[in-house]
Motif scaffolding. Structure first.
Motif, PDB file in Angstrom:
ATOM      1  N   ASP A 212      12.716  16.339  54.818  1.00  0.00           N
ATOM      2  CA  ASP A 212      11.811  17.445  54.983  1.00  0.00           C
ATOM      3  C   ASP A 212      12.721  18.551  54.237  1.00  0.00           C
ATOM      4  O   ASP A 212      12.068  19.529  53.418  1.00  0.00           O
ATOM      5  N   GLY A 213      13.875  18.757  54.634  1.00  0.00           N
ATOM      6  CA  GLY A 213      14.725  19.789  54.367  1.00  0.00           C
ATOM      7  C   GLY A 213      14.657  19.888  52.860  1.00  0.00           C
ATOM      8  O   GLY A 213      14.978  21.079  52.440  1.00  0.00           O
ATOM      9  N   VAL A 214      14.408  18.917  52.018  1.00  0.00           N
ATOM     10  CA  VAL A 214      14.299  18.786  50.507  1.00  0.00           C
ATOM     11  C   VAL A 214      13.117  19.207  50.240  1.00  0.00           C
ATOM     12  O   VAL A 214      12.778  20.122  49.403  1.00  0.00           O
ATOM     13  N   TRP A 215      12.002  18.402  50.650  1.00  0.00           N
ATOM     14  CA  TRP A 215      10.666  18.388  50.203  1.00  0.00           C
ATOM     15  C   TRP A 215       9.984  19.602  50.589  1.00  0.00           C
ATOM     16  O   TRP A 215       8.839  20.084  49.936  1.00  0.00           O
ATOM     17  N   ASP A 216      10.336  20.366  51.627  1.00  0.00           N
ATOM     18  CA  ASP A 216       9.888  21.694  51.994  1.00  0.00           C
ATOM     19  C   ASP A 216      10.140  22.775  51.047  1.00  0.00           C
ATOM     20  O   ASP A 216       9.324  23.829  50.957  1.00  0.00           O
ATOM     21  N   TYR A 217      10.930  22.374  50.332  1.00  0.00           N
ATOM     22  CA  TYR A 217      11.468  23.552  49.356  1.00  0.00           C
ATOM     23  C   TYR A 217      11.359  23.123  47.862  1.00  0.00           C
ATOM     24  O   TYR A 217      11.383  23.848  46.839  1.00  0.00           O
ATOM     25  N   MET A 218      11.063  21.891  47.526  1.00  0.00           N
ATOM     26  CA  MET A 218      11.158  21.273  46.000  1.00  0.00           C
ATOM     27  C   MET A 218      10.036  20.127  46.003  1.00  0.00           C
ATOM     28  O   MET A 218       9.992  19.458  47.132  1.00  0.00           O
ATOM     29  N   SER A 219       9.297  20.439  45.220  1.00  0.00           N
ATOM     30  CA  SER A 219       8.340  19.458  44.960  1.00  0.00           C
ATOM     31  C   SER A 219       8.864  18.085  44.329  1.00  0.00           C
ATOM     32  O   SER A 219      10.101  18.199  43.878  1.00  0.00           O
ATOM     33  N   HIS A 220       8.275  16.960  44.127  1.00  0.00           N
ATOM     34  CA  HIS A 220       8.770  15.468  43.432  1.00  0.00           C
ATOM     35  C   HIS A 220       9.158  15.962  42.107  1.00  0.00           C
ATOM     36  O   HIS A 220      10.209  15.723  41.421  1.00  0.00           O
ATOM     37  N   GLU A 221       8.124  16.965  41.350  1.00  0.00           N
ATOM     38  CA  GLU A 221       8.506  17.055  40.142  1.00  0.00           C
ATOM     39  C   GLU A 221       9.727  18.100  39.867  1.00  0.00           C
ATOM     40  O   GLU A 221      10.236  17.934  38.936  1.00  0.00           O
ATOM     41  N   ASP A 222       9.648  18.950  40.854  1.00  0.00           N
ATOM     42  CA  ASP A 222      11.063  20.010  40.890  1.00  0.00           C
ATOM     43  C   ASP A 222      12.258  19.110  40.952  1.00  0.00           C
ATOM     44  O   ASP A 222      13.109  19.264  39.940  1.00  0.00           O
ATOM     45  N   VAL A 223      12.348  18.219  41.603  1.00  0.00           N
ATOM     46  CA  VAL A 223      13.525  17.511  41.999  1.00  0.00           C
ATOM     47  C   VAL A 223      13.870  16.448  40.565  1.00  0.00           C
ATOM     48  O   VAL A 223      15.086  16.671  40.132  1.00  0.00           O
ATOM     49  N   ILE A 224      12.774  15.915  39.900  1.00  0.00           N
ATOM     50  CA  ILE A 224      13.193  15.115  38.695  1.00  0.00           C
ATOM     51  C   ILE A 224      13.459  16.034  37.504  1.00  0.00           C
ATOM     52  O   ILE A 224      14.420  16.043  36.838  1.00  0.00           O
ATOM     53  N   ASP A 225      12.782  17.347  37.595  1.00  0.00           N
ATOM     54  CA  ASP A 225      13.274  18.543  36.510  1.00  0.00           C
ATOM     55  C   ASP A 225      14.644  18.795  36.716  1.00  0.00           C
ATOM     56  O   ASP A 225      15.410  19.021  35.612  1.00  0.00           O
ATOM     57  N   PHE A 226      14.997  18.970  38.098  1.00  0.00           N
ATOM     58  CA  PHE A 226      16.461  19.674  38.243  1.00  0.00           C
ATOM     59  C   PHE A 226      17.356  18.434  37.767  1.00  0.00           C
ATOM     60  O   PHE A 226      18.554  18.908  37.182  1.00  0.00           O
ATOM     61  N   ILE A 227      16.978  17.163  38.171  1.00  0.00           N
ATOM     62  CA  ILE A 227      17.892  16.211  37.513  1.00  0.00           C
ATOM     63  C   ILE A 227      18.074  15.981  36.124  1.00  0.00           C
ATOM     64  O   ILE A 227      19.098  15.877  35.511  1.00  0.00           O
ATOM     65  N   LYS A 228      16.871  15.850  35.492  1.00  0.00           N
ATOM     66  CA  LYS A 228      16.565  15.897  33.888  1.00  0.00           C
ATOM     67  C   LYS A 228      17.549  17.013  33.142  1.00  0.00           C
ATOM     68  O   LYS A 228      17.974  17.026  32.242  1.00  0.00           O
ATOM     69  N   ASN A 229      17.187  18.311  33.891  1.00  0.00           N
ATOM     70  CA  ASN A 229      17.774  19.534  33.227  1.00  0.00           C
ATOM     71  C   ASN A 229      19.272  19.596  33.461  1.00  0.00           C
ATOM     72  O   ASN A 229      19.810  20.590  32.903  1.00  0.00           O
ATOM     73  N   SER A 230      19.856  19.011  34.384  1.00  0.00           N
ATOM     74  CA  SER A 230      21.093  19.228  34.609  1.00  0.00           C
ATOM     75  C   SER A 230      22.176  18.779  33.401  1.00  0.00           C
ATOM     76  O   SER A 230      21.975  17.700  32.715  1.00  0.00           O
ATOM     77  N   LYS A 231      23.140  19.521  33.387  1.00  0.00           N
ATOM     78  CA  LYS A 231      23.976  19.222  32.410  1.00  0.00           C
ATOM     79  C   LYS A 231      25.436  18.185  32.862  1.00  0.00           C
ATOM     80  O   LYS A 231      26.250  17.902  32.212  1.00  0.00           O
ATOM     81  N   GLN A 232      25.255  18.098  34.277  1.00  0.00           N
ATOM     82  CA  GLN A 232      26.129  17.042  35.006  1.00  0.00           C
ATOM     83  C   GLN A 232      25.782  15.832  34.636  1.00  0.00           C
ATOM     84  O   GLN A 232      24.747  15.321  34.557  1.00  0.00           O
TER      85      GLN A 232
ATOM     86  N   GLY B  42      18.194  29.371  53.227  1.00  0.00           N
ATOM     87  CA  GLY B  42      19.301  29.513  54.290  1.00  0.00           C
ATOM     88  C   GLY B  42      19.654  27.973  54.673  1.00  0.00           C
ATOM     89  O   GLY B  42      19.450  27.006  54.290  1.00  0.00           O
ATOM     90  N   GLY B  43      20.271  28.294  56.039  1.00  0.00           N
ATOM     91  CA  GLY B  43      21.218  27.065  56.345  1.00  0.00           C
ATOM     92  C   GLY B  43      20.397  26.572  57.668  1.00  0.00           C
ATOM     93  O   GLY B  43      21.128  26.048  58.544  1.00  0.00           O
ATOM     94  N   SER B  44      19.179  26.732  57.879  1.00  0.00           N
ATOM     95  CA  SER B  44      18.617  26.638  59.457  1.00  0.00           C
ATOM     96  C   SER B  44      17.930  24.939  59.498  1.00  0.00           C
ATOM     97  O   SER B  44      17.781  24.571  60.731  1.00  0.00           O
ATOM     98  N   ASP B  45      17.995  24.275  58.529  1.00  0.00           N
ATOM     99  CA  ASP B  45      17.514  22.764  58.700  1.00  0.00           C
ATOM    100  C   ASP B  45      18.529  21.835  58.123  1.00  0.00           C
ATOM    101  O   ASP B  45      19.236  22.331  56.896  1.00  0.00           O
ATOM    102  N   ASN B  46      18.382  20.622  58.345  1.00  0.00           N
ATOM    103  CA  ASN B  46      19.184  19.591  57.388  1.00  0.00           C
ATOM    104  C   ASN B  46      18.654  19.494  56.172  1.00  0.00           C
ATOM    105  O   ASN B  46      17.672  19.665  56.021  1.00  0.00           O
ATOM    106  N   ILE B  47      19.650  19.098  55.233  1.00  0.00           N
ATOM    107  CA  ILE B  47      19.117  18.683  53.916  1.00  0.00           C
ATOM    108  C   ILE B  47      19.944  17.460  53.531  1.00  0.00           C
ATOM    109  O   ILE B  47      21.117  17.457  53.384  1.00  0.00           O
ATOM    110  N   SER B  48      19.178  16.160  53.599  1.00  0.00           N
ATOM    111  CA  SER B  48      19.767  14.811  53.360  1.00  0.00           C
ATOM    112  C   SER B  48      19.109  14.432  52.133  1.00  0.00           C
ATOM    113  O   SER B  48      17.803  14.410  51.990  1.00  0.00           O
TER     114      SER B  48
END
Length: 94
Positions: A42-62, A81-87
């Protein structure tokens, strides 16, 4: 991924441990074949939607998913900030 044992201050004291996962279904007949399998807490999904994560991956130059994931974590930490885990685990399917 589970945070069921840690982060007690974020949990409802009555439901501190659960065996019921949150899942989401996607109709691939509409979208076509999946490109990635993403398992995240939830540390990821609370701040990014499924679409946001895929767009982030597709738009990365890495090239490497580990580098992309690290950049995604940096973006989430800047937002919240850093108050929850991100896995997260990202697997490319092909």
């Amino acid at each position: 991924m589970t945070g069921s044992i840690g982060d007690y201050h974020f949990k409802d004291p009555v439901n501190i441990l659960t065996n019921v996962p949150y899942t989401d279904e996607i109709d691939y007949s509409v979208l076509g074949s999946p490109l990635y399998l993403i398992v995240a807490c939830d540390g990821v999904w609370d701040y990014m939607s499924h679409e946001d994560v895929i767009d982030f991956i597709k738009n990365s130059k890495q090239k490497w998913l580990i580098t992309i994931m690290s950049q995604m974590f940096d973006t989430i930490i800047e937002k919240k900030g850093g108050s929850d885990n991100i896995s997260c685990i990202i697997a490319k399917l092909n």
